[in-house]
Design a protein around this motif. Structure first.
Motif, short mmCIF file in Angstrom:
data_model
loop_
_atom_site.label_atom_id
_atom_site.label_comp_id
_atom_site.label_asym_id
_atom_site.label_seq_id
_atom_site.Cartn_x
_atom_site.Cartn_y
_atom_site.Cartn_z
N THR A 37 42.84 18.21 -4.72
CA THR A 37 42.00 19.09 -5.53
C THR A 37 42.00 20.50 -4.94
O THR A 37 42.54 20.74 -3.87
N ASP A 38 41.34 21.39 -5.64
CA ASP A 38 41.23 22.77 -5.15
C ASP A 38 40.16 22.84 -4.06
O ASP A 38 39.41 21.90 -3.83
N ASP A 39 40.11 23.97 -3.39
CA ASP A 39 39.20 24.17 -2.25
C ASP A 39 37.74 23.97 -2.64
O ASP A 39 36.98 23.30 -1.93
N ARG A 40 37.34 24.53 -3.75
CA ARG A 40 35.95 24.43 -4.19
C ARG A 40 35.55 22.98 -4.41
O ARG A 40 34.48 22.55 -3.99
N ASP A 124 35.36 32.67 1.81
CA ASP A 124 36.73 32.20 1.95
C ASP A 124 36.74 30.66 1.98
O ASP A 124 36.72 30.05 3.05
N LEU A 125 36.76 30.06 0.80
CA LEU A 125 36.76 28.60 0.70
C LEU A 125 38.01 27.99 1.33
O LEU A 125 37.94 26.92 1.92
N ALA A 126 39.14 28.67 1.22
CA ALA A 126 40.38 28.15 1.79
C ALA A 126 40.26 28.03 3.31
O ALA A 126 40.69 27.03 3.91
N ALA A 127 39.67 29.02 3.95
CA ALA A 127 39.49 28.97 5.41
C ALA A 127 38.51 27.88 5.81
O ALA A 127 38.72 27.18 6.80
N ARG A 129 37.89 25.12 4.13
CA ARG A 129 38.59 23.86 3.93
C ARG A 129 39.56 23.60 5.08
O ARG A 129 39.63 22.49 5.61
N GLN A 130 40.31 24.61 5.46
CA GLN A 130 41.28 24.45 6.54
C GLN A 130 40.60 24.07 7.85
O GLN A 130 41.11 23.24 8.59
N ARG A 131 39.46 24.65 8.12
CA ARG A 131 38.70 24.33 9.35
C ARG A 131 38.20 22.89 9.32
O ARG A 131 38.12 22.23 10.35
N GLU A 133 39.12 20.06 6.80
CA GLU A 133 39.83 18.90 6.25
C GLU A 133 40.70 18.13 7.25
O GLU A 133 40.52 16.92 7.42
#
Length: 166
Positions: A37-40, A124-127, A129-131, A133
């Motif tokens: 899925t997407d970050d959100r 920054d949802l991507a950051a 998520r990266q931290r 997941e």
């Protein structure tokens, strides 16, 4: 006393198995699904899961696995009941690993998501998520493997030497 030994071992096996199933389901279904899925969606879903999992049923299984395994170990210390004690002790050690990983890896990462607040206000949802997941998934995989192994050991103790009429 025989009933208490068997009941504690059964309760330890049941609660450990339920906990192992939860962690395994996250490993083979929930996180791979959210990973697509997407970050959100991932962040919001995990925030809601982390909020809703804190309930009495989870506490009974997660905490009960430790308490019932400790009780089963204590009740199998006496002479004539030690045949299954190594199985129970090994399961206890593995479950302590589960608790340690939960406390050191998964809960702190859950807290990171909680502190981030409303997903629509995260810069920054991507950051985020990266931290979260990859380390969370790795920690959960350890929990799934260790709790499943503990469950197997406790199941073995239930049917192992000295447990079944023979």
């Amino acid at each position: 006393m025989s009933f208490l030994r068997t009941a504690s071992l059964f309760a330890a096996t049941l609660t450990t198995g339920l906990t192992a199933g939860l962690f395994a389901a996250f490993s083979y279904a929930v996180m791979p699904g959210l990973g697509r899925t997407d970050d959100r969606t991932l962040v919001l879903a995990m925030q809601r899961i982390n909020e809703s999992i804190l309930n009495g049923w989870f506490a009974l299984c997660f905490g009960g696995a430790l308490l019932f395994t400790l009780l089963a170990a204590a009740l199998h210390v006496g002479a004539g009941h030690r045949a299954v004690l190594p199985w129970v002790i090994a399961a206890l050690v593995l479950y302590l690993l589960v608790l340690g990983v939960t406390a050191v890896v998964n809960v702190p990462l859950n807290d990171v998501l909680a502190r981030a607040g409303d997903v629509d206000r995260v810069a920054d949802l991507a950051a985020l998520r990266q931290r979260f997941e990859v380390p969370w998934v790795r920690g959960n995989a350890v929990r799934a493997i260790a709790s499943t192994a503990a469950f197997g050991l406790l199941a073995g103790a239930l049917v192992g030497p000295g447990r079944l009429p023979g």
